[in-house]
Enzyme design. Structure first.
Site, PDB file in Angstrom:
ATOM      1  N   ALA A 117       0.876  -1.140   0.072  1.00  0.00           N
ATOM      2  CA  ALA A 117       0.077   0.144  -0.029  1.00  0.00           C
ATOM      3  C   ALA A 117       0.924   1.207  -0.087  1.00  0.00           C
ATOM      4  CB  ALA A 117      -0.902  -0.004   1.222  1.00  0.00           C
ATOM      5  N   ALA A 118       1.515   1.606  -0.966  1.00  0.00           N
ATOM      6  CA  ALA A 118       2.743   2.356  -1.217  1.00  0.00           C
ATOM      7  C   ALA A 118       2.489   3.896  -1.531  1.00  0.00           C
ATOM      8  CB  ALA A 118       3.563   1.733  -2.206  1.00  0.00           C
ATOM      9  N   ASP A 185       1.635  -0.792   4.828  1.00  0.00           N
ATOM     10  CA  ASP A 185       1.236   0.311   5.514  1.00  0.00           C
ATOM     11  C   ASP A 185      -0.145   0.723   4.972  1.00  0.00           C
ATOM     12  OD1 ASP A 185       1.737   2.509   6.799  1.00  0.00           O
ATOM     13  OD2 ASP A 185       2.541   3.571   5.148  1.00  0.00           O
ATOM     14  N   CYS A 238      -1.484   4.369  10.932  1.00  0.00           N
ATOM     15  CA  CYS A 238      -1.324   5.674  11.406  1.00  0.00           C
ATOM     16  C   CYS A 238      -2.436   5.856  12.315  1.00  0.00           C
ATOM     17  CB  CYS A 238      -1.082   6.796  10.538  1.00  0.00           C
ATOM     18  SG  CYS A 238      -2.347   6.947   9.429  1.00  0.00           S
TER      19      CYS A 238
HETATM   20  N1  SAM Z   1       2.717   3.702   2.514  1.00  0.00           N
HETATM   21  C1  SAM Z   1       2.488   5.152   1.974  1.00  0.00           C
HETATM   22  C2  SAM Z   1       3.388   6.079   2.205  1.00  0.00           C
HETATM   23  O1  SAM Z   1       4.339   6.015   3.165  1.00  0.00           O
HETATM   24  O2  SAM Z   1       3.480   7.107   1.556  1.00  0.00           O
HETATM   25  C3  SAM Z   1       1.094   5.513   2.828  1.00  0.00           C
HETATM   26  C4  SAM Z   1      -0.146   4.375   2.528  1.00  0.00           C
HETATM   27  S1  SAM Z   1      -1.592   5.012   2.969  1.00  0.00           S
HETATM   28  C5  SAM Z   1      -1.517   4.655   4.614  1.00  0.00           C
HETATM   29  C6  SAM Z   1      -2.518   3.716   2.689  1.00  0.00           C
HETATM   30  C7  SAM Z   1      -2.902   3.259   1.302  1.00  0.00           C
HETATM   31  O3  SAM Z   1      -3.461   2.054   0.954  1.00  0.00           O
HETATM   32  C8  SAM Z   1      -3.423   4.249   0.319  1.00  0.00           C
HETATM   33  O4  SAM Z   1      -2.448   4.860  -0.648  1.00  0.00           O
HETATM   34  C9  SAM Z   1      -4.644   3.691  -0.283  1.00  0.00           C
HETATM   35  O5  SAM Z   1      -4.789   4.091  -1.785  1.00  0.00           O
HETATM   36  C10 SAM Z   1      -4.250   2.183  -0.195  1.00  0.00           C
HETATM   37  N2  SAM Z   1      -5.879   1.589  -0.069  1.00  0.00           N
HETATM   38  C11 SAM Z   1      -6.857   1.908   0.097  1.00  0.00           C
HETATM   39  N3  SAM Z   1      -7.887   0.990   0.135  1.00  0.00           N
HETATM   40  C12 SAM Z   1      -7.361  -0.315   0.083  1.00  0.00           C
HETATM   41  C13 SAM Z   1      -7.459  -1.574  -0.036  1.00  0.00           C
HETATM   42  N4  SAM Z   1      -8.560  -1.820   0.508  1.00  0.00           N
HETATM   43  N5  SAM Z   1      -6.512  -2.453  -0.117  1.00  0.00           N
HETATM   44  C14 SAM Z   1      -5.269  -1.976  -0.273  1.00  0.00           C
HETATM   45  N6  SAM Z   1      -4.941  -0.740  -0.050  1.00  0.00           N
HETATM   46  C15 SAM Z   1      -5.803   0.222  -0.141  1.00  0.00           C
END
Ligand code: SAM
Length: 482
Positions: A117-118, A185, A238
């Site tokens: 989840a980048a 993440d 977070c």
């Molecule tokens: N790791 C990133 C960083 O350090 O910049 C932040 C990640 S953010 C906390 C969580 C990410 O999960 C988002 O970019 C979002 O698009 C993605 N996400 C949202 N729903 C999701 C899902 N159902 N499955 C997987 N990823 C998802």
């Protein structure tokens, strides 16, 4: 303007958990101005060197060698958010507590690492820096628009060994247990973002906490399946909510007898000056609280898949739907460009490939993986035919950010940070270029910004349109806590 209040049910839960005095401290911390963190790009220098060269007061982040907290001005701003070295990828503006997650993952050169989840790339750029020029980062995000931001940030940073994919993460099952380390993440209820984000305060509910915990359970299960035997999983959020965080770790351990929680203290891997998590999984978890140290709220756990580790190795190229080996004409045009302009032969340890239009430098490790639909390596450029019918190589912007790997004898236009031509270049304007014929890299205080093509005393600006600065002040790019 007044902010939405902290959710009452959240505060009540924290009073029960940590007592009135600590919960009051937390509530007060969540009303203060957020800390601004800077993480240095090792291709440019160390964090002290970067801050000192710019004259910025900086306090080391105890759990991240590359990180510092910057002292904001009285108006809450900081020149780092608008300095051209930010556009040049010399540093990433990141919440100090978010900088603790990748040291816990501890990626090593030569490894295959998946960031599930980048976007927008805070932790992915950190992994890329730790991997060095060896190894492979596979960075994925479920949301296509956010994956675009991830590509831009990895390009800005310079990550020659990254693959980026998007969409339903379950499609990654096709990769099998290929990775030495996987980072989840996860999307979460965002309690740790209450200081920075009004939307996080407004969206929060107990229902959301439970829904996020369910999504996270699926993501960590998938992550385990993609780990090699002996591989390391770091799950991070977070938020402070125990139904996510500890609850997700405990449920995972019940479901997956092949996963063990690591003992962070025994392994000497607990980041300095952060707290243990709560309950029976405390020895393998870390929590960053905004009332106890720099940065916002974060949680992370480190687990390991049982079994003997196997070495990562480059295997024979697999044909993919998107990439095939470059043809002889493209390779010849690239080699001529590399010799003339870069003064060096092509990237070592990578293979040239084409998607039909552009030439790419693809890390050897990536060829052993099914790449269909993914973006692998660095776009070097494309072969274009000029008005006289000659085939010439046109370099891609991303190439300017991997130049230290290519050599240091490139044609350049070197400008100081105060030179008005820097701002003009970032706005996309042409520059006067007496005596310059052909391609050169514009550098600001020695750090590459982008391409300029000189002809007849005039330099055509090749800084990508999507990255150009508008007439107003630039936004606080990436200072979003990730
Ligand atoms: N790791 C990133 C960083 O350090 O910049 C932040 C990640 S953010 C906390 C969580 C990410 O999960 C988002 O970019 C979002 O698009 C993605 N996400 C949202 N729903 C999701 C899902 N159902 N499955 C997987 N990823 C998802």
């Amino acid at each position: 303007m007044s902010r939405p209040p902290l959710p009452a049910a959240f505060l009540a839960r924290e009073r029960l958990r940590q007592g009135d005095a600590a919960a009051d401290d937390l509530a007060a911390a969540l009303e203060r101005t957020p800390d601004l963190g800077l993480r240095a790009n090792p291709r440019v220098g160390g964090v002290r060197e970067i801050a000192e060269r710019r004259g910025w007061a900086a306090q080391a982040v105890p759990w991240c060698l590359e990180g510092a907290t910057l002292a904001r001005t009285a108006r809450g701003t900081h020149p780092a958010t608008r300095h051209p070295w930010h556009d040049a990828g010399a540093y990433y503006l990141q919440d100090p507590s978010a900088m603790g997650v990748v040291p816990l993952l501890d990626p090593r050169p030569g490894e295959l690492v998946l960031d599930l989840a980048a976007a927008p790339g805070g932790k992915a750029t950190h992994v890329a820096a730790r991997l060095g020029v060896d190894g492979l980062l596979w960075a994925h995000d479920a949301v296509p628009a956010r994956a675009e931001a991830l590509v831009r940030n990895l390009e800005r940073w310079g990550a020659p060994h990254a693959v980026v994919s998007r969409g339903d993460p379950r499609h990654l099952r096709r990769l099998g247990p290929a990775f030495d380390r996987v980072l989840v993440d996860a999307p979460c209820s965002g309690e740790g973002m209450f200081r920075k984000s009004d939307a996080a305060r407004e969206r929060w509910s107990l229902h959301r906490v439970r829904a996020c915990a369910a999504v996270q359970g699926h993501l960590v299960d998938l992550a385990c399946d993609l780990l090699k035997p002996g591989g390391v999983l770091v799950y991070a959020t977070c938020t402070f909510a125990p139904e996510e965080d500890e609850g997700v770790v405990e449920a995972l351990l019940r479901r997956r007898p092949d996963m063990d929680l690591e003992d962070l203290a025994a392994g000497g891997i607990r980041p300095l000056a952060s707290d243990a998590g709560d309950g029976p999984v405390a020895q393998g978890t870390v929590r960053w609280w905004p009332h106890r140290g720099p940065g916002e709220g974060h949680f992370a756990a480190r687990l390991r898949r049982r079994g003997e580790p196997t070495a990562s190795s480059a295997r024979a190229p697999r044909p993919t739907a998107t990439l095939r080996p470059a043809d002889a004409g493209q390779v010849a045009a690239w080699r001529a460009f590399a010799t003339e302009t870069l003064g060096t032969p092509p990237l070592p340890g990578q293979r040239l490939a084409t998607d039909g239009e552009r030439l790419w430098s693809v890390p050897s490790l990536a060829w052993s993986l099914p790449l269909a639909g993914a973006r692998a390596g660095v776009p070097l450029g494309r072969v274009a035919t000029d008005r006289l019918g000659r085939r010439r190589f046109e370099p891609h912007h991303a190439l300017t950010r991997v130049l230290p790997d290519l050599g240091r004898s490139c044609a350049t236009l070197d400008l100081d940070e105060d030179d008005p031509r820097v701002a003009a270049y970032l706005r996309g304007e042409p520059l006067p270029a007496p005596g310059m014929e052909g391609w050169a890299v514009v550098r600001v205080d020695g750090v590459p910004l982008g391409w300029l093509k000189g002809h007849g005393g005039h330099g055509n600006n090749h800084y990508p349109r999507g990255l150009r600065r508008g007439p107003g002040p630039p936004p606080e790019l990436d200072a979003n806590g990730s």
